[in-house]
Design an enzyme around this catalytic site. Structure first.
Site, PDB file in Angstrom:
ATOM      1  N   CYS A 144       0.852  -1.198   0.000  1.00  0.00           N
ATOM      2  CA  CYS A 144       0.000   0.000   0.000  1.00  0.00           C
ATOM      3  C   CYS A 144       0.883   1.242   0.000  1.00  0.00           C
ATOM      4  CB  CYS A 144      -0.901   0.040   1.237  1.00  0.00           C
ATOM      5  SG  CYS A 144      -1.959  -1.396   1.426  1.00  0.00           S
ATOM      6  N   HIS A 180       1.065   5.124  -1.357  1.00  0.00           N
ATOM      7  CA  HIS A 180       0.538   6.029  -0.331  1.00  0.00           C
ATOM      8  C   HIS A 180       1.462   6.171   0.870  1.00  0.00           C
ATOM      9  CE1 HIS A 180      -3.231   6.580  -2.418  1.00  0.00           C
ATOM     10  NE2 HIS A 180      -3.331   5.289  -2.587  1.00  0.00           N
ATOM     11  N   ARG A 185     -12.831   0.159  -2.660  1.00  0.00           N
ATOM     12  CA  ARG A 185     -11.589   0.890  -2.899  1.00  0.00           C
ATOM     13  C   ARG A 185     -10.375   0.039  -2.547  1.00  0.00           C
ATOM     14  NH1 ARG A 185      -8.555   1.943  -5.223  1.00  0.00           N
ATOM     15  NH2 ARG A 185      -7.398   3.809  -5.784  1.00  0.00           N
ATOM     16  N   CYS A 218      -7.426  -1.435  -4.908  1.00  0.00           N
ATOM     17  CA  CYS A 218      -6.009  -1.191  -4.623  1.00  0.00           C
ATOM     18  C   CYS A 218      -5.226  -2.495  -4.729  1.00  0.00           C
ATOM     19  CB  CYS A 218      -5.832  -0.612  -3.223  1.00  0.00           C
ATOM     20  SG  CYS A 218      -6.075   1.167  -3.140  1.00  0.00           S
TER      21      CYS A 218
END
Lengths: 201, 155, 271, 106
Positions: free
Chosen positions: C180, C184, C228, C232
């Protein structure tokens, strides 16, 4: 007043510390949870949750492994690069541009390795204004670095396996995991290295 | 109700437009507001659609304000605000020039509405948004360019 | 002791101003997007799903012919107001941390007798169908509009969920070595033209929460955070995470706790 | 049957600011479904608003209006307690009418 706020600050700092540095290593918990919760879909099997040696080193040391261990793994990764048998590293930059634009490949709904996703993270050619900034700009790649054999080899090798040069690079290992074919990697190398490529204008 | 609307109708379109719509056999008794103008909606260019609507003679006006993004975040939903400051405005029509069928709609404000409308439209590629206003039997127009870009992943 | 410290953190975090608009204003394209995003938010089709969700919440449905009005979202059975802003949280009846959609699904299973398999078969919105939990989570989220996000860190399992979520967030694997954090975990990055908030920082983590559940302009469908995160992981080239699984609750705990103290604006609109 | 509209009507003086959300697919006839088949056109064509039963606004629109349409317009001569209704009709003949009572000035 001073004392009280200092106390509060100390408390907050202690807490921030406790958040930043957990009392134990949670990675085994995380992995066990993921192994229980994920399932295979399309081309993406659950085996993808397992770390290889590079991923393990980067995960263990938050992308900052000890230099010696990193150098050893980089060397292994470099040794595993398969260089083109014909010795030619440059393909067709026009085909390379299409591969650079294409963001598909290896996701569970993708059919096969078809794109390099380059523009997702890099500025490449001058005409595409919709480019990402996760990686450095590649515009004028060879114009800035030179067109020689060494740089060609670096470009091809980096596309093939970025981890051979920087162990915890965020860039995928396109050749190593067979996301791109040899021809595709040659075409991308040409996009970066061909004096006629818009990248070098 | 239909009678009221029919009376008002005469103020909306120039007589020529009404005649051509009637001639095309599209004026159904149920809808005085020119009936849904199939031929204009199916026209493939703005000028053809404007002809079908009888508004091809529109002249440029600065009294029509079109508020739309210079660059749309997503062509599937482009917000447009239109205000006409032309006295006696009776209707507002919208054309998205590069869409396969540019004519997007007509908003009749002659029966008690302020000459203003907000709508959200699909714009397939960067295109001028053209607005035609009918007022006092005449037609006025203005346009605004909207760019449409490629996006990222999930938002 | 631990409890007091946690409150101390919540207070210090809430003192940090909300910096989203300022951070984006530098880029003129992003500024243009933001300006019109506000107009879009004024009249958001998400409200249609909110209304649908409220109807579903009150309707007697499922094999047990029951409504969800006795569902405990963490503030007691039937309390919807403010519940979303305090999720994910620990629930003793299942002895785990649950995010909003996980809890709603749990209530549909226990109160209405609907099967998990049925809900997990096609859990995401398509052009032809909006799954019921998506409308329900939109309704529940709307009842926390304007409230401060306060996902608790009191129970040991809530603190475990945060730390496990953090480890999941940073775990690199899969065909492209992504985690992730690849997208991010750093400031001022973007994919193509899409800005990538850094969810490891409180002032940016709010952007993982704000606007969700969201009406997505692409396709014109309503999506929740479950979608979402699923998308991802698809783009991360991982296998697929289970719908409302504990992994996703842990991840949501990590980013939501990082965003604690910010005001939640309700269901949003997304690109 | 079609889902209800969401209508908001707020007064500014004697002008009602009307904002409406409609649940409708607004299919353009150019999209293919998962099986590769063209999804036929399905879109709202006409919209009519009435204030206490009298038509005050109407519109003819095309399939280029976005999915789940949003419109706003302003109606003159409104006062608290007035009934504002909106009706849409699509190309398949489906229809939906919803009504709100206009609230006091905000």
């Amino acid at each position: 007043m001073r004392l009280a706020s200092a106390g509060l600050l100390a408390a907050a700092a202690a807490l921030l510390a406790s958040c930043a540095a957990p009392t134990r290593d949670y990675q085994p918990d995380a992995l066990a949870m993921m192994k229980r919760d994920f399932h295979a879909r399309g081309s993406a099997g659950v085996d993808r949750l397992n770390e290889d040696s590079v991923q393990a080193a980067c995960n263990k040391f938050q992308d900052n492994p000890p230099q010696e261990a990193a150098a050893k793994l980089e060397k292994e990764q470099f040794a595993a690069i398969k260089w083109p048998a014909d010795g030619k590293l440059l393909g067709d930059w026009k085909a390379g541009e299409r591969i650079a634009q294409n963001g598909q490949g290896m996701a569970w709904n993708d059919k096969g390795g078809v794109g390099g996703s380059c523009y997702n993270c890099h500025q490449v050619g001058p005409r595409e204004s919709s480019f990402g900034t996760v990686g450095p700009s590649l515009y004028q790649f060879a114009k800035k670095r030179g067109y020689g054999a060494e740089i060609q080899r670096y470009a091809y090798g980096k596309i093939y396996n970025a981890k051979a040069y920087n162990l915890c690079s965020q860039m995928p290992r396109f050749g190593h995991v067979k996301a791109l074919t040899e021809q595709q990697m040659k075409d991308l190398t040409a996009l970066l290295m061909d004096p006629a490529s818009p990248v070098n204008q | 109700m239909h009678d009221t609307r029919r009376t008002v109708l005469k103020g909306i379109w120039a007589i020529g437009a009404l005649a051509s719509v009637a001639a095309a056999g599209l004026l159904s008794p149920g809808r005085a507001f020119a009936a849904w103008n199939k031929s204009a909606f199916e026209a493939k260019s703005t000028i053809d659609a404007m002809k079908m609507l009888g508004v091809a003679n529109a002249e440029d006006s600065k009294a029509i304000e079109i508020r739309a993004p210079d660059i749309a975040e997503n062509g599937a939903v482009v917000p447009i605000d239109i205000t006409s400051a032309i006295p006696g405005t009776t209707s507002i029509s919208v054309f998205i020039e590069k869409n396969p069928f540019p004519y997007t709609g007509t908003f009749d404000v002659s029966q008690g509405a302020v000459p203003y409308v907000h709508l959200r439209v699909k714009i397939g590629e960067s295109s001028p948004v053209r607005v035609v206003v009918a007022a006092g039997g005449k037609h006025y127009m203005a346009a605004k360019e909207v760019k449409v870009t490629i996006g990222g992943c999930g938002g | 002791m631990r409890h007091a410290l946690v409150l101390g953190l919540a207070a210090s975090v809430s003192a940090i101003p909300w910096q989203h608009a300022a951070a984006q204003a530098a880029d003129p394209t992003a500024a243009e997007f933001d300006k019109f995003r506000e107009i879009m938010e004024q009249d958001n089709p998400a409200e249609l799903f909110e209304a649908k969700g409220e109807e579903l919440w009150r309707a007697r449905r499922g094999p047990k012919n029951a409504s969800l009005e006795q569902c405990d979202l963490g503030l007691g059975p039937g309390v919807v107001k403010g519940a979303y802003a305090q999720l994910p949280r620990y629930f003793a009846d299942v002895d785990r941390v649950m995010d909003a959609e996980a809890r709603i699904v749990h209530c549909m299973i226990t109160l209405q007798g609907i099967k998990y398999e049925e809900l997990a078969k096609q859990p995401f919105s398509s052009l032809v169908r909006t799954p019921e939990p998506v409308s329900l989570v939109t309704y529940v989220a709307a009842q926390s509009r304007g409230m401060k996000i306060a996902s608790p860190q009191n129970h040991p399992k809530e603190r475990d969920a945060y730390q496990t979520g953090k480890a999941i967030f940073h775990y690199r694997a899969g065909a492209f070595d992504f985690s992730c954090a690849s997208c991010h975990g750093a400031d001022d990055k973007r994919i193509r033209t899409q800005p990538l908030p850094n969810f490891t920082k409180p002032e940016q983590a709010i952007r993982a929460v704000q606007g969700w559940p969201g009406y997505r302009m692409t396709g014109g469908v309503m999506h929740s955070l479950q979608w979402r995160l699923n998308d991802c992981y698809r783009q991360q080239r991982f296998p697929e995470p289970g719908y409302v699984s504990e992994t996703l609750s842990a991840l949501l705990t990590y980013v939501t706790v990082n965003a604690n103290g910010h005001v939640y604006r309700g269901p949003g609109i997304k690109r | 049957m079609a889902d209800p509209m969401k209508i908001r009507a707020t007064l500014q003086g004697d002008v009602a600011d009307v904002r409406v959300l409609m649940a409708h697919p607004m299919e353009t006839g150019q999209r293919k479904d998962a099986a590769g088949k063209i999804v036929p056109m399905h879109f709202i064509q006409t919209i009519t608003a009435q204030l206490n039963g009298k038509t005050v606004f109407n519109a003819d629109v095309s399939q280029a209006v976005s999915r789940n349409p949003v419109f706003a317009f302003k109606v003159k001569g409104a006062k608290p307690g007035d009934k504002l209704s909106i009706t849409w009709q699509d190309n398949k003949g489906d229809k939906r009418t919803d009504e709100v009572v206009i609230g006091a000035a905000s």
